[in-house]
Scaffold this motif. Structure first.
Motif, mmCIF file in Angstrom:
data_model
loop_
_atom_site.group_PDB
_atom_site.id
_atom_site.type_symbol
_atom_site.label_atom_id
_atom_site.label_comp_id
_atom_site.label_asym_id
_atom_site.label_seq_id
_atom_site.Cartn_x
_atom_site.Cartn_y
_atom_site.Cartn_z
ATOM 1 N N LEU A 16 0.827 -1.211 0.000
ATOM 2 C CA LEU A 16 0.000 0.000 0.000
ATOM 3 C C LEU A 16 0.859 1.258 0.000
ATOM 4 O O LEU A 16 0.589 2.199 -0.756
ATOM 5 N N SER A 17 1.867 1.288 0.828
ATOM 6 C CA SER A 17 2.678 2.492 0.907
ATOM 7 C C SER A 17 3.488 2.698 -0.374
ATOM 8 O O SER A 17 3.658 3.840 -0.815
ATOM 9 N N ALA A 18 3.958 1.625 -0.985
ATOM 10 C CA ALA A 18 4.715 1.773 -2.231
ATOM 11 C C ALA A 18 3.823 2.336 -3.336
ATOM 12 O O ALA A 18 4.229 3.242 -4.072
ATOM 13 N N VAL A 19 2.615 1.823 -3.455
ATOM 14 C CA VAL A 19 1.705 2.311 -4.493
ATOM 15 C C VAL A 19 1.310 3.759 -4.215
ATOM 16 O O VAL A 19 1.309 4.603 -5.118
ATOM 17 N N GLY A 20 0.984 4.063 -2.969
ATOM 18 C CA GLY A 20 0.621 5.438 -2.626
ATOM 19 C C GLY A 20 1.767 6.409 -2.821
ATOM 20 O O GLY A 20 1.578 7.507 -3.358
ATOM 21 N N ARG A 31 4.994 10.780 -8.357
ATOM 22 C CA ARG A 31 4.720 11.106 -9.758
ATOM 23 C C ARG A 31 4.004 12.451 -9.872
ATOM 24 O O ARG A 31 4.315 13.261 -10.749
ATOM 25 N N ILE A 32 3.044 12.714 -8.989
ATOM 26 C CA ILE A 32 2.325 13.988 -9.014
ATOM 27 C C ILE A 32 3.276 15.144 -8.709
ATOM 28 O O ILE A 32 3.280 16.165 -9.408
ATOM 29 N N VAL A 33 4.105 14.980 -7.679
ATOM 30 C CA VAL A 33 5.044 16.043 -7.305
ATOM 31 C C VAL A 33 6.045 16.288 -8.425
ATOM 32 O O VAL A 33 6.316 17.444 -8.783
ATOM 33 N N GLN A 34 6.581 15.232 -9.008
ATOM 34 C CA GLN A 34 7.552 15.412 -10.088
ATOM 35 C C GLN A 34 6.922 16.054 -11.315
ATOM 36 O O GLN A 34 7.551 16.862 -11.988
ATOM 37 N N ALA A 35 5.684 15.712 -11.612
ATOM 38 C CA ALA A 35 5.031 16.281 -12.787
ATOM 39 C C ALA A 35 4.749 17.764 -12.606
ATOM 40 O O ALA A 35 4.841 18.542 -13.562
ATOM 41 N N HIS A 36 4.400 18.168 -11.379
ATOM 42 C CA HIS A 36 4.090 19.577 -11.151
ATOM 43 C C HIS A 36 5.337 20.426 -10.937
ATOM 44 O O HIS A 36 5.378 21.575 -11.362
ATOM 45 N N LEU A 37 6.349 19.887 -10.288
ATOM 46 C CA LEU A 37 7.555 20.667 -10.018
ATOM 47 C C LEU A 37 8.589 20.602 -11.136
ATOM 48 O O LEU A 37 9.320 21.564 -11.369
ATOM 49 N N PHE A 38 8.675 19.464 -11.805
ATOM 50 C CA PHE A 38 9.687 19.267 -12.843
ATOM 51 C C PHE A 38 9.012 18.734 -14.108
ATOM 52 O O PHE A 38 9.126 17.542 -14.419
ATOM 53 N N PRO A 39 8.322 19.569 -14.862
ATOM 54 C CA PRO A 39 7.661 19.081 -16.076
ATOM 55 C C PRO A 39 8.694 18.555 -17.074
ATOM 56 O O PRO A 39 9.755 19.151 -17.263
ATOM 57 N N HIS A 57 -8.138 1.961 6.260
ATOM 58 C CA HIS A 57 -8.322 3.376 5.951
ATOM 59 C C HIS A 57 -7.289 3.854 4.926
ATOM 60 O O HIS A 57 -7.607 4.668 4.054
ATOM 61 N N ALA A 58 -6.083 3.350 5.025
ATOM 62 C CA ALA A 58 -5.029 3.740 4.083
ATOM 63 C C ALA A 58 -5.355 3.279 2.665
ATOM 64 O O ALA A 58 -4.964 3.931 1.695
ATOM 65 N N LEU A 59 -6.076 2.180 2.550
ATOM 66 C CA LEU A 59 -6.430 1.673 1.223
ATOM 67 C C LEU A 59 -7.257 2.689 0.449
ATOM 68 O O LEU A 59 -6.997 2.938 -0.736
ATOM 69 N N SER A 60 -8.234 3.312 1.097
ATOM 70 C CA SER A 60 -9.055 4.299 0.389
ATOM 71 C C SER A 60 -8.234 5.532 0.011
ATOM 72 O O SER A 60 -8.429 6.104 -1.063
ATOM 73 N N VAL A 61 -7.305 5.925 0.856
ATOM 74 C CA VAL A 61 -6.437 7.068 0.541
ATOM 75 C C VAL A 61 -5.543 6.738 -0.651
ATOM 76 O O VAL A 61 -5.384 7.554 -1.568
ATOM 77 N N VAL A 62 -4.974 5.544 -0.660
ATOM 78 C CA VAL A 62 -4.085 5.138 -1.752
ATOM 79 C C VAL A 62 -4.856 5.042 -3.064
ATOM 80 O O VAL A 62 -4.368 5.457 -4.119
ATOM 81 N N VAL A 63 -6.071 4.521 -3.014
ATOM 82 C CA VAL A 63 -6.893 4.441 -4.232
ATOM 83 C C VAL A 63 -7.163 5.838 -4.773
ATOM 84 O O VAL A 63 -7.059 6.080 -5.978
ATOM 85 N N ALA A 64 -7.479 6.788 -3.903
ATOM 86 C CA ALA A 64 -7.729 8.161 -4.344
ATOM 87 C C ALA A 64 -6.472 8.783 -4.953
ATOM 88 O O ALA A 64 -6.540 9.444 -6.000
ATOM 89 N N ILE A 65 -5.324 8.550 -4.328
ATOM 90 C CA ILE A 65 -4.069 9.107 -4.844
ATOM 91 C C ILE A 65 -3.749 8.538 -6.213
ATOM 92 O O ILE A 65 -3.406 9.262 -7.147
ATOM 93 N N ILE A 66 -3.867 7.237 -6.362
ATOM 94 C CA ILE A 66 -3.470 6.614 -7.624
ATOM 95 C C ILE A 66 -4.473 6.934 -8.730
ATOM 96 O O ILE A 66 -4.102 7.051 -9.902
ATOM 97 N N LEU A 75 -5.393 9.875 -13.705
ATOM 98 C CA LEU A 75 -6.247 10.714 -14.530
ATOM 99 C C LEU A 75 -5.626 12.072 -14.848
ATOM 100 O O LEU A 75 -5.786 12.593 -15.955
ATOM 101 N N MET A 76 -4.917 12.656 -13.900
ATOM 102 C CA MET A 76 -4.393 14.013 -14.096
ATOM 103 C C MET A 76 -2.940 14.064 -14.559
ATOM 104 O O MET A 76 -2.545 15.039 -15.183
ATOM 105 N N VAL A 77 -2.159 13.060 -14.221
ATOM 106 C CA VAL A 77 -0.732 13.057 -14.574
ATOM 107 C C VAL A 77 -0.397 11.701 -15.197
ATOM 108 O O VAL A 77 0.248 10.881 -14.564
#
Length: 124
Positions: free
Chosen positions: A39-43, A49-57, A107-116, A121-123
Motif C-alpha cells: 500500500l505504501s509503495a503504491v501510494g 509522480r504527481i510532485v515530479q510532474a508539477h515541479l519538474f515538467p 483506511h489507508a487503502l481508500s487514501v491510496v486508491v484516491a491518490i493513484i 487521470l491528471m498526470v
C-alpha cells in the motif's frame, strides 16, 4: 525442540501452550507488514509522480524512447525501498496491536486508491 513440545504460556495460571500455538502471531504480522509495504509503495508512487510532474515538467514518456523511462524505473525503485521500510514498521507495530494496524491499513487503502486515481487521470 521435538514435535509436540510445550512452551510456557503467557496466561496468569502458568498453563503451558503448544509450540505451534505460540507461533501463530508470526504469519498475521507478516501479512500485515506485506500489505503495508504494498500500500505504501503504491501510494508513494502516486505522490512522487504527481510532485515530479508539477515541479519538474518533462516530455511525455510515451513519445520519448528509453531516456524518459529511466525516471519511471528510479521512481519504482525508490518507492519499493520506502515501502519495504514501512512494511518493517508495520510488522513491528503489529506485534503490539495487530487490530490497530489492520484498521489503519483499511483506511489507508481508500487514501491510496484516491491518490493513484488522481495520478492516473491528471498526470498520465
Amino acid at each position: 525442540m521435538p514435535a509436540g513440545a510445550r512452551v510456557p504460556g503467557d496466561g496468569a495460571d502458568g498453563a503451558l501452550v503448544s509450540q505451534s500455538t505460540a507461533r501463530t502471531g508470526y504469519l498475521p504480522r507478516l501479512g500485515l507488514g506485506f500489505i503495508a509495504a504494498c500500500l505504501s509503495a503504491v501510494g508513494l508512487y502516486g505522490v512522487l509522480r504527481i510532485v515530479q510532474a508539477h515541479l519538474f515538467p518533462e516530455a511525455n514518456p510515451a513519445t520519448v524512447i528509453w531516456s524518459a523511462h529511466a525516471g519511471y524505473y528510479w521512481r519504482c525503485l525508490t518507492v519499493t525501498y520506502a515501502g519495504v521500510m514501512v512494511g518493517f514498521l508495520a510488522y513491528g507495530a503489529a506485534k503490539w496491536s495487530p487490530e490497530k494496524v489492520a484498521r489503519t491499513l483499511v483506511h489507508a487503502l481508500s487514501v491510496v486508491v484516491a491518490i493513484i486515481l488522481y495520478q492516473g487521470l491528471m498526470v498520465p
